[in-house]
Scaffold this motif. Structure first.
Motif, PDB file in Angstrom:
ATOM      1  N   ALA A   1       0.617  -0.855   0.359  1.00 52.83           N
ATOM      2  CA  ALA A   1      -0.147  -0.005  -0.109  1.00 52.83           C
ATOM      3  C   ALA A   1       1.064   0.945  -0.126  1.00 52.83           C
ATOM      4  CB  ALA A   1      -0.940  -0.085   1.455  1.00 52.83           C
ATOM      5  N   THR A   2       1.585   1.249   1.208  1.00 57.60           N
ATOM      6  CA  THR A   2       2.458   2.648   1.004  1.00 57.60           C
ATOM      7  C   THR A   2       3.378   2.829  -0.340  1.00 57.60           C
ATOM      8  OG1 THR A   2       2.994   2.156   3.337  1.00 57.60           O
ATOM      9  CG2 THR A   2       4.289   3.840   2.531  1.00 57.60           C
ATOM     10  N   SER A   3       3.874   2.061  -1.256  1.00 54.80           N
ATOM     11  CA  SER A   3       4.702   1.895  -2.614  1.00 54.80           C
ATOM     12  C   SER A   3       3.548   2.231  -3.765  1.00 54.80           C
ATOM     13  CB  SER A   3       4.819   0.235  -2.999  1.00 54.80           C
ATOM     14  OG  SER A   3       5.577  -0.626  -1.324  1.00 54.80           O
ATOM     15  N   THR A   4       2.761   1.276  -3.400  1.00 62.09           N
ATOM     16  CA  THR A   4       1.268   2.329  -4.594  1.00 62.09           C
ATOM     17  C   THR A   4       1.315   3.439  -4.529  1.00 62.09           C
ATOM     18  OG1 THR A   4       0.361  -0.112  -4.442  1.00 62.09           O
ATOM     19  CG2 THR A   4      -1.131   1.534  -5.179  1.00 62.09           C
TER      20      THR A   4
ATOM     21  N   THR B   1      13.879   9.984   2.705  1.00 57.02           N
ATOM     22  CA  THR B   1      14.569   8.705   2.021  1.00 57.02           C
ATOM     23  C   THR B   1      13.878   7.675   2.850  1.00 57.02           C
ATOM     24  OG1 THR B   1      16.102  10.307   3.004  1.00 57.02           O
ATOM     25  CG2 THR B   1      16.539   7.917   2.746  1.00 57.02           C
ATOM     26  N   ALA B   2      13.031   7.311   3.423  1.00 62.48           N
ATOM     27  CA  ALA B   2      12.684   6.415   4.308  1.00 62.48           C
ATOM     28  C   ALA B   2      11.468   6.080   3.263  1.00 62.48           C
ATOM     29  CB  ALA B   2      12.092   6.733   5.735  1.00 62.48           C
ATOM     30  N   MET B   3      11.014   7.097   2.905  1.00 61.88           N
ATOM     31  CA  MET B   3      10.171   6.877   2.106  1.00 61.88           C
ATOM     32  C   MET B   3      10.164   6.175   0.615  1.00 61.88           C
ATOM     33  SD  MET B   3       7.077   7.313   3.665  1.00 61.88           S
ATOM     34  CE  MET B   3       5.632   7.503   2.609  1.00 61.88           C
ATOM     35  N   ILE B   4      11.008   6.723  -0.209  1.00 65.12           N
ATOM     36  CA  ILE B   4      11.967   6.131  -1.330  1.00 65.12           C
ATOM     37  C   ILE B   4      12.343   4.849  -0.766  1.00 65.12           C
ATOM     38  CG2 ILE B   4      13.686   6.779  -2.525  1.00 65.12           C
ATOM     39  CD1 ILE B   4      13.285   9.952  -2.471  1.00 65.12           C
ATOM     40  N   SER B   5      12.582   4.411   0.045  1.00 64.20           N
ATOM     41  CA  SER B   5      13.711   3.327   0.484  1.00 64.20           C
ATOM     42  C   SER B   5      12.437   2.323   0.061  1.00 64.20           C
ATOM     43  CB  SER B   5      14.294   2.929   2.053  1.00 64.20           C
ATOM     44  OG  SER B   5      14.825   4.136   1.818  1.00 64.20           O
ATOM     45  N   ILE B   6      11.106   2.945   1.315  1.00 63.04           N
ATOM     46  CA  ILE B   6       9.945   1.634   0.707  1.00 63.04           C
ATOM     47  C   ILE B   6       9.607   0.949  -0.598  1.00 63.04           C
ATOM     48  CG2 ILE B   6       7.560   1.484   1.392  1.00 63.04           C
ATOM     49  CD1 ILE B   6       8.083   2.763   3.925  1.00 63.04           C
ATOM     50  N   LEU B   7      10.230   2.546  -1.688  1.00 61.29           N
ATOM     51  CA  LEU B   7       9.501   2.026  -2.966  1.00 61.29           C
ATOM     52  C   LEU B   7      10.613   1.251  -3.364  1.00 61.29           C
ATOM     53  CD1 LEU B   7       7.126   2.656  -5.500  1.00 61.29           C
ATOM     54  CD2 LEU B   7       8.628   4.627  -5.450  1.00 61.29           C
ATOM     55  N   LYS B   8      11.456   1.748  -4.052  1.00 68.20           N
ATOM     56  CA  LYS B   8      13.034   1.508  -4.142  1.00 68.20           C
ATOM     57  C   LYS B   8      12.461  -0.130  -3.960  1.00 68.20           C
ATOM     58  CE  LYS B   8      16.398  -0.273  -2.731  1.00 68.20           C
ATOM     59  NZ  LYS B   8      17.303   0.182  -1.214  1.00 68.20           N
ATOM     60  N   SER B   9      12.668  -0.663  -2.482  1.00 69.66           N
ATOM     61  CA  SER B   9      12.965  -2.342  -1.565  1.00 69.66           C
ATOM     62  C   SER B   9      11.716  -3.063  -2.663  1.00 69.66           C
ATOM     63  CB  SER B   9      12.694  -2.383  -0.769  1.00 69.66           C
ATOM     64  OG  SER B   9      13.903  -0.873  -0.391  1.00 69.66           O
TER      65      SER B   9
END
Ligand SMILES: [K+]
Ligand SMILES: [K+]
Lengths: 451, 451
Positions: A357-360, B326-334
């Motif tokens: 969900a966070t990624s989306t 950065t934390a948000m980008i990390s979630i998406l990237k991972s």
């Protein structure tokens, strides 16, 4: 003849090999791309035209149809003859059913990892008997779709005849708009969408029922149906979240438009028009009964928000989905109340689901901002109109403040990309882009389509 | 006299009791509120006025100063005499140091749970010797602040004298603007900010150095200093992230303004002005050398984005912080690379940190959208100007397209609330609102100020 068969066989067997070599995500992207190209080629044939349509506008319509968006740069009715219109309808019918069933079907049969989906679709989480096979499930979805569309067409026919439309035209218009409404495609044969029928209660009802059924999707609808008819004691957690979320947002949207929108003149049909405005954004059907370009700024923003959220992950609707929003709200709520466990309605939401969900959410929001930013360079329209157009294209909604036809060529190209990403899904698209870099990791990305 | 002392003692002891009964978050909110009220009362006294200032405008200036935002509805220079201006300066000096030190100090001494902060601030994660006591740490921060401000004032004095300003005026303007720059307050005594000095290299340098030092904050600056002078072999992960992020965004912003902004006429100082524009948004200092109201739409949006992100969590800057991004980008990237472990630069980010970052991101973004939406009802300005004003107020930046003074009373009130929330922090504010409902759960919310 034998030679032709041979060539066709070779192409098919090459394509089969190509499919097997790719990840499910990449297959999905290529599949949608292939349909778009086929649509483009068919719509390019001059015998289907009333007037000539440019290369870019043809690609725009083809992408818009396959993605069930409904944005158009030229009028479908004025540009294409009956057979051209039929092709457009077939394209959004494929697009619509595609997202609800073919996608599932396809993923199930091109990967060997059907465990998760199988359980999810046929097993415990939803109330279908466990013995139903996947193929039967897909058949059920298609039958459900056709039945809804036939009933819709019959009702439309009655309604159109009541307004004095001639029989033959009414037949075609009924079929076209019924399929368009159920697939939440929003393609219409009237050049002002349904603005002439803004106070027609029957037509408002038909569109709303079809679009809501289509956007919520087969799984949610059957789940609710089993509950209502008493065949089941409860609905699944997912169905509950989607239904509650949908009703709450629909109520909020209707109320807000009803009490604040100055551009609605009629006081008799004010409630109907307000409801329709909220419904069309949330289901992402994209028909309109009041002029979108005349909406006041606050309402335009709220409609943008509704398009951004969308509806159910199991239906034909686009948008970020109510389930994603719910997961994000759960994280914030749990944090503010100082809870370690992230829950909603007393149900703990698994980490994996929050992660998706966070990624989306991040991906969806970033794409909206990026494309809006790019369009402010290429277009000269007001900022809110550009933002609205981007949210409408990515959410596959099809509402517009009227700028679609006046977009620059770069603007049209960017919108085509948006519609395509919107239909394929932001995460699937992201995976496909990065495929070469993570080939060995397919296992952990299997269930991303559920959000 | 004794009687007066007695009353004062009673008030203080009552306040002490009040403090102890509340959570750290609530104490913080009340603390900032108290300073705002004191500032408001002082600034209301007519002897400090050149012209009369309304109740709402006084509250606006007081909140803007304590929150180090720098948005003003009336000119500080035209409305207040020297002593009035001095009070404004003292308020943003308190606000600025407050966020960097008093907040830490305060939280440490009103809660018994200093473990986390103690370790973080004095111990392993940063390269300060472990034996330094908290009180000494806070003293170091204040000494650092004063030294920077004195050096800044001396440099400003030289620069202002070079432009021909008379000595006495130059002394006062130097002190005021040096404190304002280091505290990233953005309050100025020139009515067009630094637009007259857009090509003055010395003044551009002074402001940039002060604002970057202030916004990165004592911990990051000392960490970098120890590394540069060879007293340490490496900097902490947090410092690395903040520094990289800051440099990358600053570079992007400068490049974009340099190559696309049509409103910059001069080609000699184009690079300086572009750098300043990106710097002022990111450090949230809020001074400007080019007219914000004349910026083209794409650049206005990019500046809004930079204000939305802000800089370091350890400095005086507002915004969502680079660490959250950065934390948000990390979630998406991972997720896109199919990794189960969420990491950045090969460092796994703990779940707790991601949880805080996601909550901050959601809360921050929601507040921006909610207030923008509300202001579209009360104001008649272009959408992008309203969005810009909201991002500027919540990020405590103070840049404006020029609409601040023309806001409706409701608009001014909403902006006051935004600046207050921006300074207190969105999560702290959320906690404080919900305090009654989660009194027993303080333990798990201890480290929220780090993001
Ligand atoms: K649509
Ligand atoms: K500021």
């Amino acid at each position: 003849m034998t030679k032709h068969k041979n060539v066709l066989y070779k192409i098919l067997s090459w394509y089969k090999k190509f499919q097997v070599s790719k990840s499910p995500q990449m297959n999905l992207v290529w599949g949608f791309f292939l349909y778009t190209v086929i649509g483009f080629l068919l719509l390019s044939i001059p015998i289907f035209h009333k007037t000539s349509v440019s290369f870019l506008d043809t690609l725009f319509i083809s992408t818009s149809a396959i993605s069930t968006t409904g944005l158009v740069t030229v009028s479908v009715y004025d540009s294409y003859n009956f057979f051209g219109q039929l092709i457009v309808m077939v394209l959004f019918q494929i697009g619509g059913i595609g997202y609800m069933t073919l996608t599932t079907y396809y993923l199930l049969f091109t990967t060997q990892k059907i465990g998760h989906w199988h359980k999810k679709v046929v097993g415990a989480e939803f109330t279908l008997p466990k013995t139903i096979k996947i193929r039967d499930f897909v058949k059920s979805v298609i039958v459900f779709t056709l039945i809804m569309e036939v009933i819709g067409a019959i009702c439309f026919f009655i309604a159109f005849r009541q307004t004095g439309m001639e029989t033959l035209k009414a037949v075609w218009f009924s079929v076209f708009h019924s399929v368009s409404a159920f697939c939440t495609a929003g393609f219409g044969l009237f050049n002002n969408s349904f603005e002439s029928y803004s106070s027609n209660a029957l037509i408002n009802t038909i569109i709303s029922v079809l679009a809501i059924a289509g956007s919520l999707g087969f799984i949610v609808i059957t789940d609710l149906w089993y509950r209502i008819t008493g065949k089941s004691n409860s609905v699944s957690f997912t169905t509950k979240i989607i239904t509650y979320g949908f009703v709450i947002l629909l109520f909020l949207g209707t109320t807000l438009v009803y009490f604040t929108e100055p551009s609605i003149r009629s006081s008799d049909s004010r409630l109907v028009e307000s409801f329709f405005q909220a419904m069309t954004a949330m289901t992402t059907v994209g028909f309109n009964t009041i002029s979108t370009g005349n909406l006041s700024l606050p309402i335009l923003l709220f409609v943008t928000f509704l398009m951004y959220i969308g509806a159910s992950p199991s239906g034909t609707a686009g948008g970020m989905k109510i389930t994603t929003l719910t997961a994000m709200i759960s994280i914030l709520k749990s944090r503010l109340f100082g809870q370690k466990r992230i829950s909603f309605l007393n149900r703990t939401i698994p980490f994996e689901r929050l992660y998706v969900a966070t990624s989306t959410f991040m991906m969806y929001t970033s794409i909206i901002f990026l494309f809006t930013f790019l369009l402010t360079f290429t277009e000269r329209f007001e900022f809110q109109r550009i933002l609205f157009e981007v949210a409408s294209a990515l959410g596959t909604v099809g509402l517009s403040t009227g700028i679609t036809g006046d977009l620059s060529n770069t603007g049209k190209a960017l919108t085509i990309v948006l519609m395509f990403i919107g239909r394929v899904g932001v995460l699937t698209f992201g995976f496909a882009l990065l495929e070469r870099k993570n080939k060995s990791k397919e296992e952990s990305i299997e269930d991303d389509l559920a959000v």
